[in-house]
Design an enzyme around this catalytic site. Structure first.
Site, PDB file in Angstrom:
ATOM      1  N   TYR A 174     -18.618   6.736 -51.906  1.00  0.00           N
ATOM      2  CA  TYR A 174     -20.092   6.352 -52.022  1.00  0.00           C
ATOM      3  C   TYR A 174     -20.648   7.080 -53.355  1.00  0.00           C
ATOM      4  O   TYR A 174     -21.207   6.540 -54.033  1.00  0.00           O
ATOM      5  CB  TYR A 174     -20.934   6.870 -50.840  1.00  0.00           C
ATOM      6  N   LYS A 178     -22.326   5.036 -56.974  1.00  0.00           N
ATOM      7  CA  LYS A 178     -23.688   5.217 -57.565  1.00  0.00           C
ATOM      8  C   LYS A 178     -23.661   5.659 -58.849  1.00  0.00           C
ATOM      9  O   LYS A 178     -24.536   5.324 -59.712  1.00  0.00           O
ATOM     10  CB  LYS A 178     -24.649   6.104 -56.597  1.00  0.00           C
ATOM     11  N   THR A 209     -31.716   7.120 -42.382  1.00  0.00           N
ATOM     12  CA  THR A 209     -31.564   5.792 -42.390  1.00  0.00           C
ATOM     13  C   THR A 209     -30.110   5.377 -41.630  1.00  0.00           C
ATOM     14  O   THR A 209     -29.389   6.447 -41.608  1.00  0.00           O
ATOM     15  CB  THR A 209     -31.493   5.001 -43.561  1.00  0.00           C
TER      16      THR A 209
END
Length: 252
Positions: A174, A178, A209
């Site tokens: 991850y 990005k 989230t």
């Protein structure tokens, strides 16, 4: 032709994307709620209101992307803002596993290449595929802009600082996806600068989230704020920036 400005938000059936959709409708936009699952997208669009429309869009499926672009062209004939929010953090993090524990399984020395490919397929290649499909529409609309939802954990400068508290989790899945998204943002900004289309990256912060198993510390309203602020900037605003709320620059 559609009179209101039109915004497409990818991954908008939940979390930050859903909140961005709500905020843009409140600012007078017609919002296309991009969702892999059309039924979930329809439910989200109903929650947003009458100026929201579900759009089936799987950013890892070229046929889905192509069909979505054709629908936007045929039904709305314009695209003023593209917010690339769809992202995943992993595909094989175990239930109950902490971020640090998962990060230990994704070091350069031991990371699953399949795991890395899966995350990059959504977070990097999916962004580029949607960009290419929607660009003809954006080019037809004066003052169009693109906002890529990135993350501060992708900053190479920040991760090079021994004092950065999250540098221990930087790895190829991850966080590095990005970093790659940031590079794409700069490349897009350079390509479109002569045409007046602005391309910027924003960080929502550590928002609570599904992406992080609801471990975040900020609300979705806070997480959506910078993307919405940048989406609403005028034609004299900068391009190729990386910011968090309120316009605080994050080093690449």
């Amino acid at each position: 032709m559609q009179d209101k400005p039109v915004a497409l938000v990818t991954g908008a059936n939940q979390g930050i994307g859903l909140q961005i959709a709500k905020d843009l409708v409140a600012h007078g936009f017609t919002v296309l709620v991009g969702s892999r699952d059309f039924e979930r997208g329809e439910a989200a669009a109903r929650e947003v209101g009458q100026d929201a429309h579900a759009l089936q869009l799987d950013v890892t499926d070229q046929a889905s992307i192509t069909a979505a672009a054709k629908r936007v062209q045929s039904e709305f004939s314009r695209l003023d803002v593209l917010i690339q929010n769809a992202a995943i953090s992993n595909t094989n993090k175990l239930p109950g596993q902490t971020v640090a524990e998962y990060a230990a399984t994704t070091r350069p020395s031991n990371v699953s290449l399949d795991e890395m490919r899966a995350v990059w397929d959504t977070n990097v290649f999916g962004v580029l595929a949607v960009y290419q499909a929607m660009l003809p529409l954006l080019r037809q609309t004066p003052g169009a802009r693109i906002v890529n939802v990135s993350s501060g954990v992708g900053s190479l400068t920040t991760n090079s600082d021994p004092a950065f508290p999250w540098r221990s989790i930087f790895g190829p899945v991850y966080p590095a996806s990005k970093t790659a998204l940031n590079a794409l943002t700069v490349a897009m900004a350079l390509e479109l600068e002569p045409e007046g289309i602005k391309v910027n990256a924003v960080s929502p912060g550590f928002t609570k989230t599904n992406l992080n198993g609801y471990a975040g510390t900020e609300t979705v309203e806070q997480g959506a704020a910078e993307a919405v602020r940048v989406a609403l900037l005028g034609p004299d605003s900068p391009t190729g920036t990386f910011t968090r709320w309120e316009g605080e620059t994050i080093p690449w």
